[in-house]
Structures are given as structure tokens and as C-alpha cells.
Design a protein around this motif. Structure first.
Motif, short mmCIF file in Angstrom:
data_model
loop_
_atom_site.label_atom_id
_atom_site.label_comp_id
_atom_site.label_asym_id
_atom_site.label_seq_id
_atom_site.Cartn_x
_atom_site.Cartn_y
_atom_site.Cartn_z
N GLY A 19 19.60 -70.64 -14.88
CA GLY A 19 20.77 -70.44 -14.04
C GLY A 19 20.47 -70.30 -12.56
N GLY A 20 19.26 -69.91 -12.22
CA GLY A 20 18.92 -69.73 -10.82
C GLY A 20 18.17 -70.89 -10.21
N TYR A 21 18.16 -72.03 -10.89
CA TYR A 21 17.36 -73.16 -10.41
C TYR A 21 18.09 -73.95 -9.33
N SER A 22 17.33 -74.40 -8.35
CA SER A 22 17.80 -75.37 -7.35
C SER A 22 16.62 -76.25 -6.98
N GLY A 23 16.87 -77.54 -6.91
CA GLY A 23 15.79 -78.49 -6.62
C GLY A 23 16.20 -79.48 -5.54
N GLN A 24 15.21 -80.18 -5.06
CA GLN A 24 15.45 -81.18 -4.02
C GLN A 24 14.51 -82.36 -4.20
N LEU A 25 15.03 -83.54 -3.94
CA LEU A 25 14.19 -84.73 -3.88
C LEU A 25 14.43 -85.39 -2.54
N ARG A 26 13.48 -86.17 -2.12
CA ARG A 26 13.56 -86.77 -0.79
C ARG A 26 13.07 -88.21 -0.84
N VAL A 27 13.87 -89.11 -0.26
CA VAL A 27 13.52 -90.53 -0.18
C VAL A 27 13.70 -90.99 1.26
N SER A 28 13.15 -92.15 1.55
CA SER A 28 13.30 -92.73 2.89
C SER A 28 13.76 -94.18 2.76
N VAL A 29 14.60 -94.58 3.69
CA VAL A 29 15.09 -95.96 3.77
C VAL A 29 14.65 -96.54 5.12
N ASP A 30 13.74 -97.48 5.07
CA ASP A 30 13.20 -98.10 6.28
C ASP A 30 13.81 -99.49 6.41
N CYS A 31 14.80 -99.60 7.30
CA CYS A 31 15.49 -100.87 7.49
C CYS A 31 14.65 -101.81 8.36
#
Length: 263
Positions: A19-31
């Protein structure tokens, strides 16, 4: 007493890690047009994992326009079911501890308390197994839905070969993996306690009393048979000795009398 303590502790770990979980993912877009690129797109998500409501903005790489992208999937039912079972298990074990300490006589009165405790223990064992299995399956799907490589497929700019999309980092799953482990540990703990709770019920005590009465009756029957056999053997031995004694005396007395008559 100790069982209630461990149940409360394991239940706290189960619903706290989930119940106390929070996560993050990160990506990049190089045009191809560098000015339109976004090299650090952060995507945050948390319990109860309604991923279809999680969105982020990504460049389209065509002009200055941006698009809003949503993740896929709703896993709130399994997660909330798991946390609900953990919370109710904690509350019940806390109430049971209070009853064991302060209301022991009421607990054993009319055998109602042990029977209720037994039924509730069986129900919670089953519910822990079901909720932990459901949450384990949902977690595997959450991991797949939040995989940065899978998220890139949702971005329109990443489908164009001239643009370059990169996964910077993915979520950390140690907390949620721990919640699944504690879920199955709670199942083992509750299932193992079924026998000890059953021993407190009238069903077990009645069966024990019935088995004890049958064993005592069988022992009395065996002792009676042994006594009768011993009496019979003693009587037979007495008669045998008497029969053997009479001819012996007769031969000893009769022998000398006949010899003196001959003289």
C-alpha cells in the motif's frame, strides 16, 4: 499469544510494502530535430496501480506539438484485495489478543469463542492464499506494463526510425516483491495455526474424550480376560498336583505292606 504477535507483524509488513509503494521510470526521446527532444521523461505511478490513469507528455518530433500518453492496465482490484485482507487480519489478531488476555473466561464459555476462532482462522488462511496468488499475478503484469521498453512503444515519436528513444531506468521492485513474500508467509502462518485453534474447540475435546473412553474400556476388558485366564490356570494346576500325589502315597504305603506279608 505469540501467534497473534507474529500475525500482526507480518500483516503490517504485507500491507505497508504494497500500500505504501510508489515507483518511477524514466525514458528519453531524442528527435532528429534536437530542439524538440525531451531527454528525461519521468513517469510516476503508485498504489493502487490504476495505470490507465497515469499519463505523461512526450514530444511528437513534428513541430512543437506534444502528446499525452497513458499507460495500460488497471490492477487495483488485486492490490486492494491484498491490502484489505492484510488490514482485516491485523485488526482481527489485535482483537483476539485482547480477548485472550482480558476475557479468557468469556472466550471459553459455551465453546463459542474457540469455534468462532477456528472458523475465522480457516477463512483467513484461504483468503491469504487467494489474495497473495492474485497479487503475485497482478504484480508480474504491472512489471510488464511499466517496463521502459514497453512504454516506449506507446510513444508515437519512438515509432519513427529517425528518432531515438532510450530507457534511462526502470522502477525498483524490491518492496512489492517483499509484499508477495509476506503474503504467502501469512498464509503459512494462518494455515499452521488451524490445528492449534482446533484443539481448543469442543470438537477435538469430544473426540479425545471418546477415544480415551474406548481405550479405557478396551483395557478393562483385557484385564478381565487376563484375570479369568489366571484363575483357570491356577485351578487346573491344583487338580493336577492332587491327582499325581494320590498314586504316589498309595505306592509307597502298599509296597512295604506286601513285602512284610511275604516275610
Amino acid at each position: 499469544m505469540y501467534f497473534s504477535f507474529f500475525v500482526q507483524l507480518f500483516a503490517i509488513f504485507a500491507f505497508a510494502t504494497c500500500g505504501g509503494y510508489s515507483g518511477q521510470l524514466r525514458v528519453s526521446v531524442d528527435c532528429m530535430e534536437k530542439a524538440l527532444s525531451n531527454l528525461s521523461i519521468g513517469i510516476d505511478f503508485a498504489y493502487p496501480f490504476r495505470l490507465h490513469q497515469v499519463s505523461f507528455e512526450a514530444p511528437v518530433c513534428e513541430g512543437i506539438r506534444r502528446e499525452r500518453v497513458f499507460l495500460i492496465g488497471d490492477y487495483s482490484s488485486s492490490a486492494e484485495f491484498f491490502v484489505t485482507i492484510a488490514v482485516f487480519a491485523f485488526l482481527y489478531s489485535l482483537m483476539a489478543t485482547i480477548v485472550y488476555i482480558f476475557f479468557q473466561n468469556k472466550y471459553r464459555e459455551n465453546n463459542r469463542g474457540p469455534l468462532i476462532d477456528f472458523v475465522v482462522t480457516v477463512v483467513f488462511s484461504f483468503m491469504w492464499l487467494v489474495s497473495s496468488s492474485a497479487w503475485a499475478k497482478a504484480l508480474s503484469e504491472v512489471k510488464m506494463a511499466t517496463d521502459p521498453d514497453e512504454v516506449q512503444l506507446l510513444i508515437s515519436a519512438c515509432k519513427v526510425q529517425t528518432n531515438k528513444c532510450v530507457s534511462l531506468h526502470g522502477p525498483r521492485w524490491s518492496g512489492l516483491n517483499t509484499s508477495v513474500v509476506f503474503g504467502f508467509l501469512n498464509f503459512v502462518l494462518w494455515a499452521g495455526n488451524i490445528w492449534f485453534v482446533f484443539k481448543e474447540t469442543g470438537w477435538h475435546k469430544g473426540a479425545t474424550r471418546l477415544a480415551g473412553g474406548a481405550s479405557e474400556k478396551q483395557a478393562n476388558t483385557f484385564n478381565q480376560q487376563h484375570y479369568n485366564q489366571g484363575s483357570f490356570d491356577q485351578s487346573g494346576s491344583y487338580n493336577t498336583q492332587g491327582n499325581l500325589g494320590q498314586p504316589s502315597e498309595y505306592s509307597q504305603v502298599g509296597g512295604p505292606t506286601s513285602y512284610s506279608n511275604q516275610m
